[in-house]
Write an enzyme that holds these catalytic residues in place. Structure first.
Site, PDB file in Angstrom:
ATOM      1  CG  ASP A   1      -1.193   1.308  -2.284  1.00 29.33           C
ATOM      2  OD1 ASP A   1      -0.806   0.143  -2.202  1.00 29.33           O
ATOM      3  OD2 ASP A   1      -0.439   2.293  -2.198  1.00 29.33           O
TER       4      ASP A   1
ATOM      5  CG  ASP B   1      -4.115   6.381  -4.844  1.00 31.09           C
ATOM      6  OD1 ASP B   1      -3.109   6.485  -4.115  1.00 31.09           O
ATOM      7  OD2 ASP B   1      -5.027   5.563  -4.609  1.00 31.09           O
TER       8      ASP B   1
END
Length: 302
Positions: free
Chosen positions: A95, A93
């Site tokens: 953020d 991922d």
């Protein structure tokens, strides 16, 4: 998490490299309490250590014993089977995982809508509202924001999570394929993936007219199912079994990906994510993902 006791389990204890609190006395306590077979330090700064557990000890029992020793300390404990420990595929991922910010919140600051948008972001990451619905609502609020702000945010506000570069470079140097998968925006992820050194990246596409954001995002929206789909696609493409994959994320839209990966790491994650996965890193940086795979610090590509 499997309680299969037919193969060796290994416990990896990790702490933040800046603290170095994993002192030998703690490791010795865990070693004797679990009647372990061996101790292997993964570096020389008391940051990470492997304890090879006896075959008769279940995962659940091993956690109970070790956590009784480390509970009050900033030490992450990962217990896994020794087989397939070294991974061939990393899916990460972006953020609040590879970078320390939420890009959409940084855009919100420029639009003087930070509190409103950050609240929606938080609720989406906690799984309180559907990710796709939350994304559309936040993007609508950013309509007419100049796209020139993107470079400003990338240069002035985005910071990489410690260990991110080392994680990707080390895995690549050892033959693994690396992919950044984000529910955020390609206008950020393209730059970030290139900087870190990922083989590829996937993210949502913010629509604009060349000057300002239009308030819409290109369909289909990349959400939690897209992350799982990408994991499966890459496994098929490179003929990599699921047990030879490692995924890392912090939000509710990462859960499916983390649950299906061979090692799914909830990284400084929301409670709903930590509860849904069997491996959590709450104190260390991203170099923990290398220690989890059995890399020693001398193997790191800094």
């Amino acid at each position: 998490m499997s309680n299969n006791t037919q193969s060796n389990l290994i416990a990896t204890l990790i702490t933040n490299p800046k603290q170095n609190i994993l002192i030998p006395s703690i490791i010795n306590q865990a070693y004797h309490a679990t009647k372990a077979k061996s101790i292997t330090w993964l570096n020389n700064q008391h940051t990470a250590c492997d304890i090879l557990l006896p075959k008769y000890l279940s995962t659940k029992k091993a956690y109970e014993i070790i956590h009784s020793i480390t509970r009050s300390l900033a030490i992450d404990v990962i217990i896994q089977h020794l087989e397939n420990r070294r991974k061939k595929l990393l899916l990460a991922d972006m953020d609040s995982t590879i970078i320390q910010q939420e890009c959409i919140n940084e855009l919100a600051k420029e639009a003087n809508l930070y509190e409103e948008i950050a609240n929606i972001t938080q609720r989406a990451m906690n799984g309180e509202i559907p990710f796709e619905k939350a994304l559309k609502k936040r993007v609508q609020l950013l309509k007419n924001l100049p796209i020139t702000l993107i470079n400003h945010i990338l240069e002035k506000r985005i910071t990489f999570t410690p260990g991110a570069h080392t994680l990707v470079k080390t895995m690549r140097a050892n033959g693994a394929y690396t992919a950044l998968i984000s529910g955020g925006f390609s206008i950020f992820s393209d730059n970030i993936a290139q900087n870190i050194g990922f083989h590829e990246n996937s993210a949502n596409i913010l629509e604009h007219n060349g000057f300002t954001l239009t308030g819409s995002v290109q369909k289909p929206i990349l959400g939690k199912q897209a992350k799982l789909k990408k994991l499966i696609e890459l496994c098929k493409k490179f003929n990599i079994p699921l047990q030879s994959t490692i995924a890392v994320g912090d939000g509710a839209n990462d859960i499916s990906m983390l649950q299906y990966a061979g090692s799914g790491i909830a990284f400084h994650a929301k409670a709903i994510v930590a509860q849904a996965t069997s491996m959590s890193i709450n104190y260390s940086d991203l170099s923990a993902l290398l220690y989890i795979q059995g890399y020693k610090q001398r193997d790191f590509i800094e």
